[in-house]
Design an enzyme around this catalytic site. Structure first.
Site, PDB file in Angstrom:
ATOM      1  N   ASP A  71       0.860  -1.190   0.000  1.00  0.00           N
ATOM      2  CA  ASP A  71       0.000   0.000   0.000  1.00  0.00           C
ATOM      3  C   ASP A  71       0.895   1.238   0.000  1.00  0.00           C
ATOM      4  OD1 ASP A  71      -3.128   0.767   1.307  1.00  0.00           O
ATOM      5  OD2 ASP A  71      -1.542   2.274   1.249  1.00  0.00           O
ATOM      6  N   ASP A  83      -4.158   2.323  -4.754  1.00  0.00           N
ATOM      7  CA  ASP A  83      -2.777   2.335  -4.241  1.00  0.00           C
ATOM      8  C   ASP A  83      -2.446   1.096  -3.433  1.00  0.00           C
ATOM      9  OD1 ASP A  83      -4.083   2.785  -1.788  1.00  0.00           O
ATOM     10  OD2 ASP A  83      -2.439   4.065  -1.086  1.00  0.00           O
ATOM     11  N   GLU A  84      -3.162   0.021  -3.693  1.00  0.00           N
ATOM     12  CA  GLU A  84      -3.068  -1.121  -2.800  1.00  0.00           C
ATOM     13  C   GLU A  84      -3.260  -2.407  -3.595  1.00  0.00           C
ATOM     14  OE1 GLU A  84      -6.141  -0.582   0.098  1.00  0.00           O
ATOM     15  OE2 GLU A  84      -5.719  -2.502   1.055  1.00  0.00           O
TER      16      GLU A  84
HETATM   17  P1  TTP Z   1      -5.243   4.926   1.764  1.00  0.00           P
HETATM   18  O1  TTP Z   1      -4.195   3.958   1.337  1.00  0.00           O
HETATM   19  O2  TTP Z   1      -6.255   4.464   2.751  1.00  0.00           O
HETATM   20  O3  TTP Z   1      -4.562   6.224   2.412  1.00  0.00           O
HETATM   21  P2  TTP Z   1      -3.197   6.948   2.059  1.00  0.00           P
HETATM   22  O4  TTP Z   1      -2.478   6.259   0.964  1.00  0.00           O
HETATM   23  O5  TTP Z   1      -3.462   8.402   1.869  1.00  0.00           O
HETATM   24  O6  TTP Z   1      -2.382   6.817   3.411  1.00  0.00           O
HETATM   25  P3  TTP Z   1      -1.682   5.512   4.037  1.00  0.00           P
HETATM   26  O7  TTP Z   1      -1.915   4.376   3.112  1.00  0.00           O
HETATM   27  O8  TTP Z   1      -0.242   5.871   4.167  1.00  0.00           O
HETATM   28  O9  TTP Z   1      -2.330   5.307   5.364  1.00  0.00           O
HETATM   29  O10 TTP Z   1      -6.023   5.468   0.513  1.00  0.00           O
HETATM   30  C1  TTP Z   1      -5.369   5.701  -0.721  1.00  0.00           C
HETATM   31  C2  TTP Z   1      -5.878   6.957  -1.376  1.00  0.00           C
HETATM   32  O11 TTP Z   1      -7.285   6.867  -1.573  1.00  0.00           O
HETATM   33  C3  TTP Z   1      -5.669   8.205  -0.539  1.00  0.00           C
HETATM   34  O12 TTP Z   1      -4.384   8.800  -0.766  1.00  0.00           O
HETATM   35  C4  TTP Z   1      -6.796   9.087  -0.959  1.00  0.00           C
HETATM   36  C5  TTP Z   1      -7.892   8.127  -1.365  1.00  0.00           C
HETATM   37  N1  TTP Z   1      -8.904   8.088  -0.294  1.00  0.00           N
HETATM   38  C6  TTP Z   1     -10.001   8.927  -0.381  1.00  0.00           C
HETATM   39  O13 TTP Z   1     -10.163   9.662  -1.365  1.00  0.00           O
HETATM   40  N2  TTP Z   1     -10.913   8.926   0.634  1.00  0.00           N
HETATM   41  C7  TTP Z   1     -10.776   8.132   1.752  1.00  0.00           C
HETATM   42  O14 TTP Z   1     -11.612   8.155   2.664  1.00  0.00           O
HETATM   43  C8  TTP Z   1      -9.625   7.265   1.821  1.00  0.00           C
HETATM   44  C9  TTP Z   1      -9.417   6.370   3.010  1.00  0.00           C
HETATM   45  C10 TTP Z   1      -8.723   7.283   0.782  1.00  0.00           C
HETATM   46 MG    MG Z   2      -2.157   4.190   0.995  1.00  0.00          MG
END
Ligand code: TTP
Ligand code: MG
Length: 405
Positions: A9, A104-105
């Site tokens: 991720d 992103d995962e």
């Molecule tokens: P995540 O992987 O949950 O968050 P992140 O990459 O910003 O942070 P980290 O993984 O380091 O904890 O989500 C990936 C992307 O998806 C995030 O950058 C923005 C988008 N997203 C939203 O638009 N709304 C949301 O509620 C979430 C959780 C994510």
């Molecule tokens: Mg992320």
């Protein structure tokens, strides 16, 4: 053979893409999600912003109160989608078994790949380095015998982490963690379990299965297995696309036929590029229109022969549009899609010189666009969009970033 499943991720994904483009933002509290006066919520927060309690889903007004010095950025979805595609392409170089989960995962199955890389740990070090070098982004990774433990491990290792749980250690790894860390346990279930005196995953794993089932029904059984670190779900690469479409909502409802046709041509070219990139042809074109009063129509046409040229997508779409426009209502949204996809066996059109020339033309255009950006080469029809929308390497930045699949 013991399975080795990877969960990966990207860290603070949207924010990190912005920081890559604007290094001044590095090391600062940054939020993507719009202006603090807006009604939106935080989509992504940098780790510096998280130190102030900011997190995804928080109203922007709360975020700016907790951290007034934070830098708020509106963000641009096409940019994130492009980064996501490049991320997934790198993953595909490391395993043929990739299951994307959002932008992103992903899960990767790396069972047996020790022989290629020395160890799975080594493999992941290389993978993380490529993501840094080629995308300028940081990823966190968990490695374990199953999906659930791999996901908990990557989450725990953030940011820029790498955590491997050895085979046999799954249960003891999870045991001390709070139940909220277990995927599938939401706020409601957490409260219910807390009320039953359960606060760690270890305690959850020791609850009698019959109790869990009586409280949570069928999910009680899954909960029991996951809490014990048992998860034999396969990594499942996505099924091939059944249809490809692109649509956009106009900033203002419009009756301007030239604008509608130019947008249709542009969206059709995006669909065509995607279609050819996947090595497919189509027989069915669908036009979608939403009028100002929110009524939505779709009109389809099926052709005798499968094709993949921009011109045929547009010509068919235009025919459907011209019929639909007799309704003289202002248009809010326009979209075009293709379905009924078949593998593009080459040489289908060898006997048809016009189709052959179109095919050659499309491939030449695709090559130029892949190299220099989508708007580097344009047909006369779409030039009118030049005055209306900013250009990015990925194409025009339309009013709403809803170029959907
Ligand atoms: P995540 O992987 O949950 O968050 P992140 O990459 O910003 O942070 P980290 O993984 O380091 O904890 O989500 C990936 C992307 O998806 C995030 O950058 C923005 C988008 N997203 C939203 O638009 N709304 C949301 O509620 C979430 C959780 C994510
Ligand atoms: Mg992320």
């Amino acid at each position: 053979m013991a399975r080795r499943i990877i969960h990966i991720d990207l860290d603070a994904f949207f924010v990190s893409v912005e920081q890559r483009e604007n290094p001044e933002l590095k090391g600062k509290p940054v939020v993507v999600g719009g202006r603090p006066q807006g009604r939106g919520v935080v989509a992504s927060a940098s780790y510096e912003a998280r130190a102030f309690g900011l997190h995804a889903g928080m109203p922007l007004s709360t975020a700016s109160r907790l951290c007034p010095q934070a830098i708020f950025i509106q963000g641009s979805f096409p940019k994130y989608r492009e980064a996501s595609q490049r991320f997934m392409t790198i993953l595909a170089d490391f395993s043929p078994f990739v299951e994307p989960l959002g932008l992103d995962e992903a899960y990767l199955d790396a069972t047996g790949f020790e022989s290629i890389h020395g160890s799975i740990h080594q493999m992941v070090v290389k993978l993380k380095q490529r993501i840094k070098d080629e995308l300028g982004l940081c990823a966190s990774v968990g490695i374990a015998s199953g999906k659930v433990v791999a996901k908990v491990a990557s989450e725990l290792s953030k940011p820029d982490g790498l955590l491997e749980v050895a085979a046999g250690q799954e249960r003891s790894f999870l045991a001390p963690l709070p139940i909220a860390k277990l995927p599938g346990i939401g706020k409601k279930m957490e409260r219910k379990l807390n009320a039953l005196g359960i606060s760690t995953i270890g305690e959850l794993s020791l609850m009698p299965l019959s109790d869990l089932k009586s409280h949570f029904g069928a999910s009680g059984e899954v909960l029991h297995r996951f809490a014990s670190g048992i998860d034999d779900r396969e990594v499942e690469p996505p099924a091939p696309a059944k249809q490809i479409s692109r649509e956009t909502t106009f900033g203002k409802d419009t009756r301007d036929h030239a604008l509608l046709k130019a947008t249709l041509r542009y969206l059709g070219e995006r669909v065509g590029a995607d279609l050819r990139q996947r090595g497919k042809r189509t027989r069915c074109i669908t036009l979608k229109l939403r009028y100002a009063d929110f009524t939505t129509i779709t009109r389809s046409q099926t052709l005798n022969q499968a094709f993949d040229s921009d011109q045929t997508i547009f010509d068919t779409g235009l025919e459907l549009l011209e019929k639909a426009l007799s309704q003289e209502k202002p248009v809010r949204l326009i979209g075009i899609g293709v379905s009924n996809l078949v593998e593009s066996g080459r040489q289908l059109d060898m006997l048809n010189p016009l189709a052959r020339r179109q095919e050659q033309l499309n491939r030449a255009i695709d090559r130029i666009r892949n190299k220099y950006g989508f708007t580097a080469i344009q047909t006369g029809r779409t030039l009118l969009l030049k005055d209306l929308f900013p250009e990015t390497k990925g194409g025009y930045k339309l009013q709403t970033p809803s170029l959907s699949r």
